[in-house]
Design an enzyme around this catalytic site. Structure first.
Site, short mmCIF file in Angstrom:
data_model
loop_
_atom_site.label_atom_id
_atom_site.label_comp_id
_atom_site.label_asym_id
_atom_site.label_seq_id
_atom_site.Cartn_x
_atom_site.Cartn_y
_atom_site.Cartn_z
N GLU A 179 0.83 -1.22 0.00
CA GLU A 179 0.00 0.00 0.00
C GLU A 179 0.85 1.26 0.00
O GLU A 179 1.30 1.72 1.05
CB GLU A 179 -0.93 0.01 1.23
CG GLU A 179 -1.85 1.23 1.26
CD GLU A 179 -2.81 1.27 2.46
OE1 GLU A 179 -2.77 0.35 3.29
OE2 GLU A 179 -3.59 2.22 2.54
N LYS A 221 -2.41 -2.03 -3.16
CA LYS A 221 -3.50 -1.23 -2.55
C LYS A 221 -3.16 0.25 -2.72
O LYS A 221 -2.49 0.84 -1.87
CB LYS A 221 -3.65 -1.60 -1.06
CG LYS A 221 -4.71 -0.74 -0.34
CD LYS A 221 -5.10 -1.29 1.01
CE LYS A 221 -6.00 -0.30 1.74
NZ LYS A 221 -6.68 -0.87 2.89
C1 5MM Z 1 -8.44 1.29 8.54
O1 5MM Z 1 -7.40 2.26 8.54
C2 5MM Z 1 -6.09 1.72 8.36
C3 5MM Z 1 -5.23 1.94 9.54
O2 5MM Z 1 -4.77 3.23 9.66
P1 5MM Z 1 -3.82 3.64 10.93
O3 5MM Z 1 -2.60 2.77 10.88
O4 5MM Z 1 -3.55 5.07 10.62
O5 5MM Z 1 -4.58 3.45 12.17
C4 5MM Z 1 -5.54 2.24 7.02
O6 5MM Z 1 -4.23 1.81 6.76
C5 5MM Z 1 -6.42 1.71 5.96
O7 5MM Z 1 -6.29 0.32 5.87
C6 5MM Z 1 -6.16 2.29 4.59
O8 5MM Z 1 -5.69 3.61 4.63
C7 5MM Z 1 -7.45 2.29 3.83
O9 5MM Z 1 -8.45 2.88 4.63
P2 5MM Z 1 -9.33 4.04 4.00
O10 5MM Z 1 -10.09 4.60 5.16
O11 5MM Z 1 -8.38 5.02 3.36
O12 5MM Z 1 -10.20 3.33 2.99
#
Ligand code: 5MM
Length: 341
Positions: A179, A221
């Site tokens: 990602e 991702k």
């Molecule tokens: C669910 O959020 C994930 C964890 O974020 P932190 O490490 O900041 O707590 C994040 O990595 C998430 O998997 C991705 O960014 C995709 O989530 P979004 O909300 O962007 O779809």
């Protein structure tokens, strides 16, 4: 379920299915719970996530896997069933976030580097025993052109770390979700997002090749190509789709089986409409689906509100968003379906 990396990767991007990103770290889930007025405790986090994992229709039909946080992969549901077993029973694959978060990159104000490589080999072996068959590592690339962000060093350091992570995952029999998130928080336009995403993906696949990562056993991702929120511009789904696919055609090898987008702060329906537009202009050489956190969870979080009597309503909200994104992954979504629901 086969143990071959290629088979696991194919199952993650099975037709019309995508990932639920439920891997919020303790700080992030607290922020989400603050919004709905719920205290963040081990039990409230468990109750909330168990609510989604028990939403049978969504989990069986639309969700291929769930990205978990370290606490969650070790937790049991209220009745003592391990949460990992609930996920497996639905037919979905348990996954795990293994990065330790983005920290300031020394010497480069505004850039970050994602940490977590130390001890990763041992942690992966432990997560494999706990049932994880895929992992996730998120690199964060911000855009602030006035300040020279991102620097070339931020892109090379982060993609190098992603490649080392991916190689360790494959050694452990775990599919790496790679990602590299180019943030959509800035005031940049869509073309700047395109250029920064392109530089990032070119470097990423250089690094993955150099690290001898087997691309057939990986999932990308990425962000979509979209203007920064502070630009005040909202791009049409057709424009997002056209620029996003142009980017991937130039940078992502066809050996990669699938691309599962993050939502990155897009509104729920916006993330669905954009994914749908991307699939509607296919066929493409990769499966293109969702790995949404906020765009799948904002609605059920609001409906749940920490109250047990709201579990059915929250599950219905989650199922609806998962269904809409399932249709978008097939290029079959229509805005009228949202209103009808
Ligand atoms: C669910 O959020 C994930 C964890 O974020 P932190 O490490 O900041 O707590 C994040 O990595 C998430 O998997 C991705 O960014 C995709 O989530 P979004 O909300 O962007 O779809």
């Amino acid at each position: 379920m086969s143990d071959r990396l290629e088979d696991i990767a194919a199952a993650i991007v099975a037709e019309g299915k995508g990932l639920l990103a439920a891997d919020e770290s303790s700080g992030t889930i607290k922020k989400r719970f603050d919004v709905i007025g719920v205290e963040s405790t081990a039990d409230s986090r468990r109750d909330y996530r168990e609510m989604m994992f028990r939403a049978t229709e969504a989990m069986k039909n639309y969700i291929s896997g769930v990205i978990l946080y370290d606490e969650t992969i070790r937790q049991e549901g209220a009745d003592g069933t391990p949460l990992v077993d609930l996920i497996k029973a639905s037919g979905a694959i348990p996954g795990i976030k293994v990065d330790a978060g983005a920290k300031p990159l020394a010497g480069f104000i505004g850039d970050t580097i994602t940490e977590g490589l130390d001890g990763l080999r041992e942690r992966l072996a432990d997560y494999y025993k706990l049932g994880a068959r895929f992992a996730k590592w998120r690199a964060v690339i911000d855009i602030d052109t006035g300040r020279g962000v991102p620097s070339a060093t931020a892109i090379s350091s982060n993609t190098h770390a992603l490649a080392r992570y991916a190689a360790l995952c494959q050694e452990a029999g775990i599919v790496p979700i790679v990602e590299p998130e180019v943030l959509m928080d800035g005031s940049h336009d869509i073309d700047t997002c395109y250029e920064v995403s392109k530089a990032t993906l070119i470097k990423l696949y250089d690094e993955l090749h150099a690290a001898r990562v087997v691309l057939e056993g990986t999932i990308l991702k990425p962000n979509m190509v979209i203007a920064g929120r502070k630009s005040g511009k909202t791009n049409s789904p057709d424009e997002v789709a056209e620029k996003t696919i142009k980017l991937f055609r130039q940078t992502v090898p066809v050996a990669v089986p699938g691309i599962a987008f993050l939502s990155g702060g897009q509104e729920d329906e916006e993330a669905t409409a954009n994914l749908n537009a991307i699939n509607a202009i296919g066929p493409h050489p990769w499966k293109l689906t969702f790995s949404y956190g906020r765009a799948l969870q904002a609605a059920p979080q609001k409906a749940w509100g920490g109250n047990r009597s709201n579990v059915a309503a929250a599950q219905a909200a989650f199922t609806h968003r998962a269904h809409m994104n399932h249709l978008a992954a097939l290029g079959e979504w229509k805005a009228s379906l949202e209103q009808a629901a």
